[in-house]
Design an enzyme around this catalytic site. Structure first.
Site, short mmCIF file in Angstrom:
data_model
loop_
_atom_site.label_atom_id
_atom_site.label_comp_id
_atom_site.label_asym_id
_atom_site.label_seq_id
_atom_site.Cartn_x
_atom_site.Cartn_y
_atom_site.Cartn_z
N HIS A 1 3.78 -2.18 3.06
CA HIS A 1 3.74 -0.82 2.49
C HIS A 1 5.02 -0.53 1.73
O HIS A 1 6.09 -0.55 2.32
CB HIS A 1 3.56 0.20 3.62
CG HIS A 1 2.28 0.03 4.38
ND1 HIS A 1 2.12 -0.93 5.35
CD2 HIS A 1 1.09 0.68 4.29
CE1 HIS A 1 0.87 -0.85 5.83
NE2 HIS A 1 0.23 0.12 5.20
N ASP B 1 0.82 -1.21 0.00
CA ASP B 1 0.00 0.00 0.00
C ASP B 1 0.86 1.27 0.00
O ASP B 1 2.03 1.24 0.39
CB ASP B 1 -0.86 0.06 1.27
CG ASP B 1 -1.96 -1.00 1.28
OD1 ASP B 1 -1.95 -1.89 0.42
OD2 ASP B 1 -2.84 -0.92 2.17
ZN ZN Z 1 -2.62 3.19 3.30
#
Ligand code: ZN
Length: 237
Positions: free
Chosen positions: A195, A49
């Protein structure tokens, strides 16, 4: 007068309950229904992400390429705008693009119209790269939803994909901690959340790069590979 007061009280209590409660119920239903399909597929879906980020995304793409693994990237529109070459590389190398909004708006801390605006702006950015639109994955920022996010997901035909394993890589101090947390929980048929970028201030994203190297090694030792969410869905159909 008594009736008018009672109605106002009911509305005053009922509306917020509906506003907050409905997304919670739908979120729980969609989460388990859609993750259930991935569990059944037996595929491991590595998802990233908040990118793309030039500090970490190219290195993550290198590791995936060397392993022959495919992943799903829930990119932020504002980062896609800044680094279109990284988005193009993701697509060229067979990865999947998912939506994560434009500016990482928390649906529970913003008005419905700003949530709608942010999600649809993020989606349009990906349309520009000609990423497949229908059934495109979407992960709401912070995993939070309000009625406007639900309406967007439903009307634009998105697949809301949450996660099974969250090592909180943006907070951890070492790659080893992240990798250990992921590999201990990993099984055939799961979604891992990491992430490649940082939406807010957080740790250096290179910590995630180091963790991915260890995770890929561990997966290869177990004979597991990684595929996109879309592939996991197609396995079952
Ligand atoms: Zn996020």
């Amino acid at each position: 007068l008594l009736i008018a007061v009672s109605i106002s009280i009911l509305v005053a209590i009922g509306l917020p309950v509906l506003y907050l409660g409905l997304p919670l119920v739908v979120r729980r239903y969609l989460r388990s229904k859609l993750l259930g399909i991935i569990h059944q597929s037996g595929r491991v879906c590595l998802t990233f992400d908040d990118g793309p980020d030039p500090r970490s995304t190219p290195l993550i793409l290198d590791i995936l390429k060397e392993a022959g693994f495919k992943a799903t990237f829930f990119v932020l529109g504002r980062n896609a705008e800044k680094h279109p070459e990284l988005i193009q590389r993701m697509l060229d190398e067979g990865h999947e693009l998912g939506e994560h909004g434009y500016a990482h708006v928390n649906a529970l801390a913003s008005a419905p119209w700003s949530t709608w605006k942010d999600l649809s702006k993020g989606g349009r950015m990906l349309d520009d790269f000609r990423a497949p639109t229908r059934n495109r994955c979407l992960r709401p920022p912070y995993g939070k939803l309000n009625p406007a996010s639900l309406l967007y997901i439903w009307s634009a035909g998105k697949r809301m994909i949450m996660w099974d394993i969250d090592p909180m890589d943006y907070r951890q101090q070492t790659s080893e901690e992240i990798a250990a947390s992921v590999t201990q929980q990993m099984s055939a048929g799961c979604v891992v959340l990491m992430h490649d970028g940082r939406a807010n201030n957080g740790s250096d994203p290179s910590i995630t790069v180091g963790a991915l190297k260890l995770i890929v090694q561990a997966m290869q030792e177990k004979g597991l590979s990684a595929s996109t969410v879309r592939e996991a869905f197609e396995t079952n159909n």
